[in-house]
Design an enzyme around this catalytic site. Structure first.
Site, PDB file in Angstrom:
ATOM      1  CE  LYS A  25      73.461  37.228  69.642  1.00 33.28           C
ATOM      2  NZ  LYS A  25      73.702  37.302  68.188  1.00 33.28           N
ATOM      3  NE  ARG A  96      73.858  33.043  68.265  1.00 29.91           N
ATOM      4  CZ  ARG A  96      73.095  32.865  69.334  1.00 29.91           C
ATOM      5  NH1 ARG A  96      73.504  32.078  70.324  1.00 29.91           N
ATOM      6  NH2 ARG A  96      71.944  33.487  69.439  1.00 29.91           N
ATOM      7  N   GLY A 105      69.569  42.948  63.986  1.00 31.78           N
ATOM      8  CA  GLY A 105      69.643  42.890  62.528  1.00 31.78           C
ATOM      9  C   GLY A 105      70.770  43.705  61.916  1.00 31.78           C
ATOM     10  CG  MET A 107      76.847  43.817  63.405  1.00 31.84           C
ATOM     11  SD  MET A 107      78.047  43.924  64.704  1.00 31.84           S
ATOM     12  CE  MET A 107      77.043  43.552  66.105  1.00 31.84           C
ATOM     13  NE  ARG A 369      67.337  40.765  72.363  1.00 35.53           N
ATOM     14  CZ  ARG A 369      67.572  40.549  71.085  1.00 35.53           C
ATOM     15  NH1 ARG A 369      68.797  40.490  70.632  1.00 35.53           N
ATOM     16  NH2 ARG A 369      66.590  40.398  70.245  1.00 35.53           N
ATOM     17  CG  HIS A 483      63.394  63.914  54.755  1.00 39.64           C
ATOM     18  ND1 HIS A 483      62.136  64.443  54.670  1.00 39.64           N
ATOM     19  CD2 HIS A 483      64.217  64.936  55.080  1.00 39.64           C
ATOM     20  CE1 HIS A 483      62.200  65.745  54.907  1.00 39.64           C
ATOM     21  NE2 HIS A 483      63.454  66.069  55.149  1.00 39.64           N
ATOM     22  CB  SER A 791      68.383  81.403  84.546  1.00 37.95           C
ATOM     23  OG  SER A 791      67.874  80.402  83.706  1.00 37.95           O
ATOM     24  CB  CYS A 858      65.985  78.742  81.122  1.00 37.40           C
ATOM     25  SG  CYS A 858      66.978  80.138  80.602  1.00 37.40           S
ATOM     26  CE1 TYR A 878      65.298  77.250  86.826  1.00 40.02           C
ATOM     27  CE2 TYR A 878      65.955  78.030  88.999  1.00 40.02           C
ATOM     28  CZ  TYR A 878      65.696  78.275  87.651  1.00 40.02           C
ATOM     29  OH  TYR A 878      65.853  79.533  87.143  1.00 40.02           O
TER      30      TYR A 878
END
Ligand code: ADP
Ligand code: MG
Ligand code: MG
Length: 898
Positions: A25, A96, A105, A107, A369, A483, A791, A858, A878
């Site tokens: 900010k 602020r 939300g 702080m 922002r 949960h 791998s 993998c 890869y």
């Protein structure tokens, strides 16, 4: 060093690159000020001071910054022509919070600071607006009381103590809106607010502006360690030592009457990404009134307003009169705002989310922002900005957040069906996706219908299995971190939580929303991306890799240097992954094929056989099944490499453990129950994960390796006959010593040669190994002399390097993470520091003896962004991940290479 940075009057000490020091900010306020956007003057106390505060405490920190703060207040006074604490011509400020990343939300903020019994009179006189002055005062006490003095609801059932007083007064006066309060009402509120603070906290409300200021600054620092912020940090893996900055800024007043107001706006649609300026505002309002929904907010643009009215079923004449857009109500202000949104988006080269306030006909910008957005909007905005020429290809790729692509990969509702659907209620979009099913109220009944939606007041760990079976989860209570929400996201399952309008009666098995009652077995649909709960069965469609999503993906492939393969055990998975752009298979687990009904029998017979002959007999039954599986997978991956791992898990996993099944097996095999029982007992191990598994099986029962090799090679030859090219790579698991590998390789190669002779035909194939035992990583140079490829099996490698049993870690890992002993779960995010060393060593040593050694990964980590980046940096050819992670890995591979 400077601890305070000023901004305002088209100048600033800081700029937008200083987010770590000034917070997001503060850095953007400075930047806006220097590019000439009208920002109220102010200053930022750095995040480093927050860290100093945590170490030294309040008094020492005030000493450190007092002089700089005083000087900065003086410069605000100079710009504004007002004076902090002056009774006739007062300067009021906002205090602020602002961390380096936005934590919405999490702080706290205090507005109108500097107010007291005398200042309020001076302000009323100066502005000739008593209502405004007293409204500002009551807002100040309310916010300061909550944020600094700790006036919170006393219990779960209570509402905010100040809101309670407001509600009571509204009722007494018979009014609906806060704008209808008389001056007398507002004065009463101020009195009652102070009174309740005195009663509850035993405190006299501080009237000295400087005392107020220090109190608010320290409260912002404290909010960094508040429960909400701590939880949010731990969820996102942000470290505690970042700290928050504090922004102190001259107030501009949106609550001065009908020529004033406040609002928020977005340069593009944060839901769809559409390039339309949009937002909401309220006349005669302050701060978060718009977001908090104290009144129905109005739309910024006329077009937006008309769209909104259509949804709200409001007639055009009614709309234009009672809910006009800013564009219609204050055309010149709108024009100015429109100009700034354009300037800011071009300046930041990303979609902006802005806050503004209109004070008596003058527009001020209070924040900008990079706006939060959905996965779909993220992808569209990135491609649109590229096409508009605002950013280049690399920047477009970097605008896409890998994990957010996940949202685009779940099944989605058919947009046509969605239009016709009736919304029952709204909850929190806890886990994205679209789910349709019949209502069940108990986890153990989730299997009652083919498609069920588990509807609970809240869920608990016992419900896990049912949650897994259900197509979607809906709870009346709990937030985004409940949960249900956390588990659902983990499962990739659609979930809506905290739908407060739902009344659930477990006894009657009903779900009531207002007048409507729904019963067990009724169809409902959940839109996990919006939180909408819909009536009936809304049609879904498979997500498509199309439009901007497809464009981003092909752009990724243009820059990526590392390939992305998939882990797939069936032709179906292979096809899904290929549609998502997989460039081969990095892991096929052969054991999964054995668990199917008719096969498990043959498998068990093989395991229970006492003699080599008996075992070979059983393996012969398994051969055709395996061969046809491989044919299907090879065909789905035509032309691409397919890595197949030989049998890996301990045999004990395959034998029956229940008496009834043991009996059946004994009967079928014509042996005694006791013989079966003995064999099962014999296979039991103390540490199965460190036991008789992997290549240890193949080396003790070579006939298993022979059979599997035969299935693979014959499948490949069969396809070759049909003109389908396949590239098998046979992978030997759990190798720790060179000899272990050699013994298996010998079997594989001689079996293959035998088949080639039998068939008078050949096919190219590779033999390689997993590197998943620490010793193998250390011996990699020797192993690579023999193996065609490596791998990294980072699941086992993590398990064995940490010495954490994956199956038992659930008991202590969560506690370790909570206590900060571990930052993250190493089974989810590759531990680059420790396990990563073995990956690096293994790769380097392997390539020291075989420079062109093919190397991949993998484990589960192959689809986790930070781990994928690591793999690229190590020089892997890869990564391989589950089908639905393939697009994510493709993007990360590109981002890493940029
Ligand atoms: P958050 O980070 O939670 O959005 P903010 O610090 O941005 O908190 O402030 C909360 C609200 O107060 C916002 O609507 C903001 O525009 C408003 N606000 C903050 N400072 C001022 C100010 N100096 N003048 C007027 N309104 C302000
Ligand atoms: Mg806020
Ligand atoms: Mg804000």
């Amino acid at each position: 060093k400077a601890r305070v940075f000023s901004f305002g009057d088209k100048k600033a000490d800081g700029n937008s690159s200083m987010k770590n020091l000034l917070g997001g900010k503060g850095a953007n306020l400075a930047e806006m000020s220097s590019i000439g956007i009208p920002v109220p003057p102010g200053f930022t106390i750095t995040t480093e001071v927050c860290t100093e505060y945590n170490a030294l405490g309040r008094e020492a920190v005030i000493d450190l910054i007092k002089e700089e703060v005083k000087a900065s207040i003086a410069s605000i006074e100079a710009v504004m022509g007002t004076e902090f604490g002056n009774k006739k011509n007062p300067l009021l400020v906002s205090v602020r919070s602002g961390a380096r990343v936005s934590m919405p939300g999490m702080m706290d903020t205090v507005l109108n600071l500097g107010m007291n019994d005398e200042v309020v009179l001076g302000l009323a006189k100066k502005t000739k607006n008593e209502a405004f002055a007293w409204d500002s005062y009551r807002r100040f006490i309310q916010m300061y009381g909550g944020v600094v003095l700790g006036m919170k609801p006393e219990s779960k059932e209570d509402i905010d103590p100040f809101e309670e007083i407001i509600e009571n007064l509204k009722e007494k006066r018979g009014i609906q809106l806060d704008t209808e309060f008389s001056v007398q009402d507002l004065q009463d509120l101020v009195f009652d607010f102070k009174d309740v603070i005195r009663k509850r906290k035993g405190l006299i409300f501080p009237s000295d502006p400087w005392e107020q200021l220090w109190g608010a600054v320290m409260a912002v620092f404290n909010s960094w360690n508040g429960d909400r912020a701590v939880y949010y940090r731990s969820m996102n893996g942000y470290p505690a030592d970042w700290g928050t900055a504090v922004n102190v800024q001259a107030m501009v007043y949106g609550n001065m009457g009908n020529n004033s107001g406040t609002g928020v706006c977005f340069t593009r649609d944060a839901g769809t990404g559409e390039n339309v300026f949009n937002g909401e505002y309220l006349i005669n309002a302050q701060g978060e009134d718009v977001v908090a929904g104290v009144r129905t907010p109005q739309q910024i643009t006329k077009l937006g307003s008309q769209r909104w009215a259509e949804l709200a079923k409001i007639e055009e004449t009614d709309r234009a009169e009672n809910y006009p857009s800013l564009e219609e109500l204050m055309p010149s202000i709108f024009e100015e705002l429109n100009e700034y949104q354009d300037i800011l988006e071009k300046h930041y080269r990303d979609m902006q989310d802005m806050e503004f306030t209109i004070q008596d006909g003058k527009l001020w910008i209070l924040q900008t922002r990079n706006g939060k957005r959905t996965g779909a909007a993220m992808v569209k905005i990135a491609m649109d900005l590229l096409k508009e020429g605002m950013i280049n290809e690399k920047e477009a790729l970097l605008l896409v957040e890998p994990n957010k692509l996940d949202e685009l990969l779940h099944p989605v509702f058919d947009p046509q069906a969605l239009k016709r659907a009736t919304t029952i209620a709204q909850g929190l979009p806890a886990s994205p996706g679209a789910a349709t099913g019949k209502i069940v109220f108990f986890a153990d009944e989730a299997g009652k219908y083919k498609n069920s939606i588990l509807v609970r007041i809240e869920t608990s760990p016992e419900d896990l299995e049912g949650m897994n079976i259900a197509k979607g989860i809906l709870t009346a209570r709990g937030g985004m971190t409940s949960h249900a929400a956390v588990v659902a996201r983990g499962m990739g399952k659609c979930c809506i939580s905290g739908a407060g309008a739902l009344k659930i009666n477990y006894k009657k098995r009903t779900l009531t929303v207002g007048e409507h009652e729904y019963h067990e077995g009724d169809w409902i649909s959940l839109n996990g991306s919006t939180g909408n709960i819909l009536e009936g069965k809304v049609a879904t469609i498979e997500p498509e890799l199309s439009g901007e999503f497809a464009e981003i993906m092909s752009l990724s492939d243009k820059y990526a240097k590392m390939k992305v393969r998939t882990n797939a055990d069936s032709p179906k998975d292979a096809k899904v992954a290929r549609n998502f752009g997989a460039q081969g298979i990095g892991l096929t687990r052969t054991e999964h094929m054995f668990f199917e009904l008719d096969r498990i029998k043959a498998m068990r017979e093989m395991i229970l056989a006492d003699t080599v002959k008996g075992r070979k007999q059983a393996l012969e039954d398994l051969l055709p099944m395996q061969r046809s599986d491989f044919e299907g997978i090879f065909e789905a991956m035509e032309g691409l490499a397919v890595t197949i791992r030989l049998l890996d898990p301990p045999l004990h996993e395959f034998v029956p453990h229940q008496l009834a099944t043991q009996k059946d097996l004994a009967d079928e095999m014509h042996i005694s129950l006791q013989a079966v029982k003995n064999k099962v007992a014999e296979l039991e191990e103390f540490n199965p994960m460190l036991g008789h598994r992997g290549c240890r099986l193949g080396n003790t029962y070579p006939e298993i390796t022979e059979m599997q090799t035969r299935a693979i090679i014959e499948a490949a030859l069969n396809l070759k006959e049909r003109g389908i090219i396949c590239k098998p790579e046979i992978m030997i698991p759990l190798v720790g010593t060179v000899k272990e590998y050699e013994a298996q390789e010998t079997i594989v190669r001689s079996t293959a040669n035998l088949i080639f002779e039998e068939r008078n035909d050949t096919v190219e194939y590779l033999v390689g190994t997993m590197i998943e035992i620490p010793r193998a990583a250390l011996m990699a140079d020797k192993i690579a002399e023999k193996a065609d490829f490596f791998s990294f099996g980072t699941n086992d490698l993590t398990q064995m390097t940490f010495g954490y049993s994956r199956d038992d870690a659930g008991k202590f890992l969560p506690i370790y993470i909570e206590k900060g002993i571990l930052k993250v779960d190493p089974f989810e995010v590759l531990d680059q520091e420790g396990v990563g060393q073995l990956v690096k060593i293994g790769t380097e040593r392997g390539r020291s003896t075989k420079p062109n050694l093919k190397v991949g990964i993998c484990g589960e980590h192959g689809g986790e962004p930070s781990s994928v980046e690591f793999c690229y940096n190590v020089g892997m050819d890869y990564v391989s991940c589950s089908p639905y992670r393939v697009p994510i890995a493709r993007l990360v591979a590109a981002q890493a290479a940029i």
